[in-house]
Structures are given as structure tokens and as C-alpha cells.
Design a protein around this motif. Structure first.
Motif, short mmCIF file in Angstrom:
data_model
loop_
_atom_site.label_atom_id
_atom_site.label_comp_id
_atom_site.label_asym_id
_atom_site.label_seq_id
_atom_site.Cartn_x
_atom_site.Cartn_y
_atom_site.Cartn_z
N MET A 97 2.98 -7.60 7.62
CA MET A 97 2.14 -6.91 8.60
C MET A 97 0.68 -6.86 8.16
O MET A 97 0.33 -7.26 7.06
N PHE B 284 0.81 -1.22 0.00
CA PHE B 284 0.00 0.00 0.00
C PHE B 284 0.85 1.28 0.00
O PHE B 284 0.84 2.06 -0.96
N SER C 33 6.45 2.33 13.48
CA SER C 33 5.01 2.31 13.77
C SER C 33 4.73 2.85 15.16
O SER C 33 5.58 2.75 16.06
N ASN D 289 -1.63 4.41 11.78
CA ASN D 289 -2.79 3.98 10.98
C ASN D 289 -2.97 4.75 9.66
O ASN D 289 -3.75 5.69 9.59
N LEU E 208 9.95 -0.06 3.23
CA LEU E 208 8.55 -0.18 3.66
C LEU E 208 8.08 -1.62 3.55
O LEU E 208 6.87 -1.88 3.54
P1 NAD Z 1 1.59 -3.64 3.05
O1 NAD Z 1 1.40 -4.98 3.67
O2 NAD Z 1 0.55 -3.15 2.12
O3 NAD Z 1 3.00 -3.58 2.32
C1 NAD Z 1 4.14 -4.26 2.79
C2 NAD Z 1 4.76 -4.97 1.60
O4 NAD Z 1 5.97 -5.59 2.04
C3 NAD Z 1 3.87 -6.09 1.03
O5 NAD Z 1 3.57 -5.84 -0.32
C4 NAD Z 1 4.69 -7.34 1.21
O6 NAD Z 1 4.57 -8.27 0.15
C5 NAD Z 1 6.11 -6.77 1.28
N1 NAD Z 1 7.00 -7.72 1.93
C6 NAD Z 1 6.79 -8.45 3.05
N2 NAD Z 1 7.84 -9.24 3.28
C7 NAD Z 1 8.74 -9.01 2.29
C8 NAD Z 1 10.01 -9.54 1.98
N3 NAD Z 1 10.57 -10.50 2.73
N4 NAD Z 1 10.63 -9.08 0.88
C9 NAD Z 1 10.07 -8.15 0.09
N5 NAD Z 1 8.86 -7.61 0.31
C10 NAD Z 1 8.21 -8.03 1.41
O7 NAD Z 1 1.80 -2.63 4.28
P2 NAD Z 1 1.79 -1.04 4.30
O8 NAD Z 1 0.56 -0.62 4.99
O9 NAD Z 1 2.09 -0.49 2.96
O10 NAD Z 1 3.01 -0.78 5.29
C11 NAD Z 1 4.29 -0.38 4.82
C12 NAD Z 1 5.22 -0.19 6.01
O11 NAD Z 1 4.67 0.76 6.92
C13 NAD Z 1 5.45 -1.48 6.83
O12 NAD Z 1 6.76 -1.46 7.33
C14 NAD Z 1 4.50 -1.30 7.99
O13 NAD Z 1 4.89 -2.03 9.13
C15 NAD Z 1 4.56 0.19 8.22
N6 NAD Z 1 3.36 0.71 8.90
C16 NAD Z 1 2.18 0.76 8.26
C17 NAD Z 1 1.07 1.26 8.92
C18 NAD Z 1 -0.28 1.35 8.24
O14 NAD Z 1 -1.21 1.85 8.86
N7 NAD Z 1 -0.45 0.89 7.01
C19 NAD Z 1 1.17 1.70 10.23
C20 NAD Z 1 2.41 1.62 10.87
C21 NAD Z 1 3.51 1.15 10.18
#
Ligand code: NAD
Length: 348
Positions: free
Chosen positions: A93, A28, A133, A193, A89
């Protein structure tokens, strides 16, 4: 013991053809970040994710897109070849339903950051970004829905969310020490979030805004008058719209005052989950009966972002009103839902 202060040398300005590497780009936030940088005129972007390309939420034309598992060291080296900036990123998760149930998967994301930051350092990258996060914050401070907003110093003494939060906290420390010991400029944003179009909206990893949008859409489509809400719905959160998030990442990554310094990137508009549901119902033009599932995973009772620091350093904070961001999110999920009903692909 405090780390020794390093002198900050000025970088040459970033050129449009400098290579930017974005990890997790099938997901995302990173998918939206790829598009953001392309719109800003950067011509060499390398997008990396372990998912097959057809599962990426956004595939941006003209961008080098690689499928690599970044928990493997050699793949991180390949991903970072020639990189000037690296954005991490990538993580395993999801929403509360995922991170309370799959702590091992969450903890294993430590491998991604551990190998990627080393590879970025060895490749001579100038800057490295880590997506942390609000789950790093001490859970003891989040026991009341009328929570005091969390400021950056509230992560210590540490009592982070089990699994996911501790992985983030330790990876933050890696980033800080790569600066203090090795001089790699690292940047750490604690997201609160994030929501918006082109994100997870079903399958078990979705977060509250997307999950509630989908449930309202399903209720309307299937002629039901009830909406299932996890918990009493009195738990509170703030929600940051994706456009604010990607702009914030850019501002944080290019601010030398923030090297190795975790900073909140979130909205300070606190709402209860019940209010969030009512807002979505208003957008859909329906009023549903709320059915509360008190056995569902909830996370902390309340959490909000204290934006004093980000306003002070950047003179900016996320400001998209929740109603506005939700309307865009609802419209996108509705479109995806309709597409799926027609047997079409659900990402573009
Ligand atoms: P998301 O799940 O949509 O994207 C994460 C991506 O990482 C996925 O497409 C997944 O396939 C990829 N991934 C996982 N393991 C992998 C690996 N071993 N090698 C390569 N790619 C891998 O999540 P998001 O919401 O886009 O979050 C992005 C970052 O932001 C993450 O680190 C997440 O912890 C952090 N975060 C997000 C939120 C939120 O509200 N969305 C809140 C706090 C922190």
C-alpha cells in the motif's frame, strides 16, 4: 442473512511471555506496534515482513525478526507457529499516488490476509487483528470537502475505493466469518490516515503529511519559495497520530465487545490539504507560494472519522492535536533528510 450469534468465552489473561506475531513489521504502523508492545513488557514478539531487515523503519532489539513473504501460505504457517495473538498489518500500500495507480498490487494483498488468518486459526491463536482502512467507505458519500464524518455503517451498500478499498472490505468479511463459523476472535480497525515518525516519507508511497513535510524541507534546503500541492488543496482529511493508532490497536484487540465488528480508528480533526501545508510551513518557519497540480491523484473530496462508536465502546478516541503530531513528524523527516544528504543510512 445475519450470522448466528456466538457465545464469547473469556480468555485467560495475556502473559508477558505469550507469543505475539506482528505482520508488516518492517513498515510504519507495525514497526511502531512492535516497540509499543515491547515497552509494555511483552518478551516474545515475532516481527515479520517481506522486506530485507536493513529496509525496516524500526528494528527493535530483542525481538525475533523474520523476512517472509506472507502472500505464501507456508510462510504464514511458519510465522504463526505458537502464536497467541496475530496482528496483520502487512499490505502492499501507499498514499493516493500509489493506490490509484497500482490497483492490482493492492488487490493482491488479499492473499496475505487469506493465508495469515487461516494460519492463525490453525495455530490456535486466541485473537487476530486486521488493519482495515477508511477506503472501505462508500465513495459516493465522500464527494464534498465539507463531508459528513463517516460512521461504521457507511461501508454498506458497498462502493469502496477501487482496488485497495475492496480488498480491505473483503478481508474484513473473512475476519467476520472466521469468528462466526470457526470461533476465532477477530478484530477489525478502519484506520484513517495514520502519520508520524518512522514511516514512508519519499519514494512514491508516502501520504500527504509526510510528503508535504519532505517538500517543505526540500524547498527550504534548496532555497525555493514554492510548494507543489496535489489538487486544489481544498480536499479534506483527518490525520491520526501513530501513538494514538498503536494504543487504539491494543484497546480494540482486547475488547470482547468488538469481536468481528469493524470500528473507526482515526482522528475527527478535519483539515484541508491547504491547511495541512500551512501548518507544516509554520513549523518550518517559512511561507511558501502554493502551486496546485490539478492533474495529480486526489482520492475522494473529503473524509472524516465519526468517533461516536469508539467513544461509546472504549471511552477513548485518538486525541493528539495535529500541530503536535506534525511537529514530531517534521523533526524526524528532517533528520532523515539530513542523514541522506550526508550519505548515511536513513532509518535507525
Ligand atoms: P507500510 O507500507 O509502512 O507497511 C506495510 C508493510 O507490509 C511493509 O513493510 C511491506 O513490506 C509489508 N508487506 C507487504 N507485502 C507483504 C508480504 N507479502 N509479506 C510480508 N510483508 C509484506 O504501511 P503502514 O502505513 O504501516 O500500514 C499498515 C497497515 O495499515 C496496512 O494494512 C495498511 O493498508 C493499513 N492502513 C494504513 C493507513 C495509513 O494511513 N498508514 C491507513 C489505512 C490503513
Amino acid at each position: 442473512m445475519q450470522a448466528k450469534k456466538r457465545l464469547v468465552e473469556k480468555d485467560p489473561p495475556l502473559k508477558p511471555d505469550d507469543l505475539i506475531v506482528i505482520a508488516g513489521a518492517g513498515g510504519f504502523i507495525a514497526g511502531n506496534l512492535v516497540r509499543y508492545f515491547q515497552n509494555r513488557g511483552f518478551t516474545r514478539i515475532r516481527a515479520v515482513d517481506k522486506k530485507p531487515l536493513y529496509e525496516w523503519y524500526l528494528q527493535v532489539p530483542g525481538v525475533e525478526s523474520l523476512c517472509l513473504d506472507l502472500s505464501i501460505e507456508a510462510n504464514c504457517r511458519r510465522a504463526c507457529e505458537g502464536a497467541v495473538e496475530v496482528y496483520n498489518l502487512a499490505a502492499d500500500m501507499g498514499g493516493m499516488g500509489f493506490i490509484e495507480r497500482f490497483r492490482v498490487e493492492c488487490l493482491r494483498s488479499i492473499l496475505i490476509n487469506t493465508h495469515l488468518i487461516e494460519a492463525a486459526y490453525r495455530a490456535g491463536a486466541r485473537r487476530y487483528f486486521f488493519s482495515s482502512s477508511a477506503c472501505v467507505y462508500n465513495t459516493l458519500l465522500q464527494k464534498d470537502p465539507r463531508v459528513r464524518a463517516l460512521k461504521e455503517s457507511d461501508a454498506y451498500p458497498a462502493m469502496a475505493e477501487r482496488g485497495y478499498g475492496w480488498e480491505k472490505l473483503l478481508s474484513e468479511m473473512f475476519c467476520q466469518e472466521y469468528w462466526h463459523e470457526r470461533g476465532l476472535k477477530t478484530f477489525i480497525a478502519r484506520f484513517h490516515n495514520v502519520y508520524g515518525p518512522h514511516g514512508t516519507w519519499d519514494g512514491g508511497r508516502e501520504k500527504a503529511p509526510a510528503a508535504l513535510c519532505r517538500k517543505v524541507i526540500e524547498a527550504v534546503d534548496q532555497g525555493r519559495d514554492t510548494l507543489d500541492i496535489w489538487g486544489s488543496g481544498e480536499q479534506t482529511r483527518s490525520f491520526c497520530y501513530i501513538d494514538d493508532c498503536v494504543k487504539g490497536i491494543d484497546l480494540i484487540m482486547h475488547c470482547d465487545d468488538l469481536i468481528a465488528t469493524p470500528i473507526n480508528l482515526g482522528s475527527s480533526e478535519l483539515v484541508s490539504i491547504n491547511t495541512l501545508a500551512e501548518k507544516i510551513e509554520r513549523i518550518a518557519g517559512v511561507k511558501l507560494k502554493h502551486r496546485h497540480d490539478l492533474s495529480a491523484p486526489l482520492g475522494v473530496a473529503g473524509r472524516n472519522s465519526d468517533n461516536t462508536f469508539i467513544k461509546q465502546v472504549l471511552g477513548w478516541e485518538p486525541s493528539t492535536p495535529l500541530d503536535q503530531g506534525l511537529a514530531a513528524t517534521y523533526a524526524w523527516i528532517k533528520e532523515q533528510y539530513e542523514r541522506r544528504k550526508q550519505g548515511r543510512r536513513v532509518v535507525d
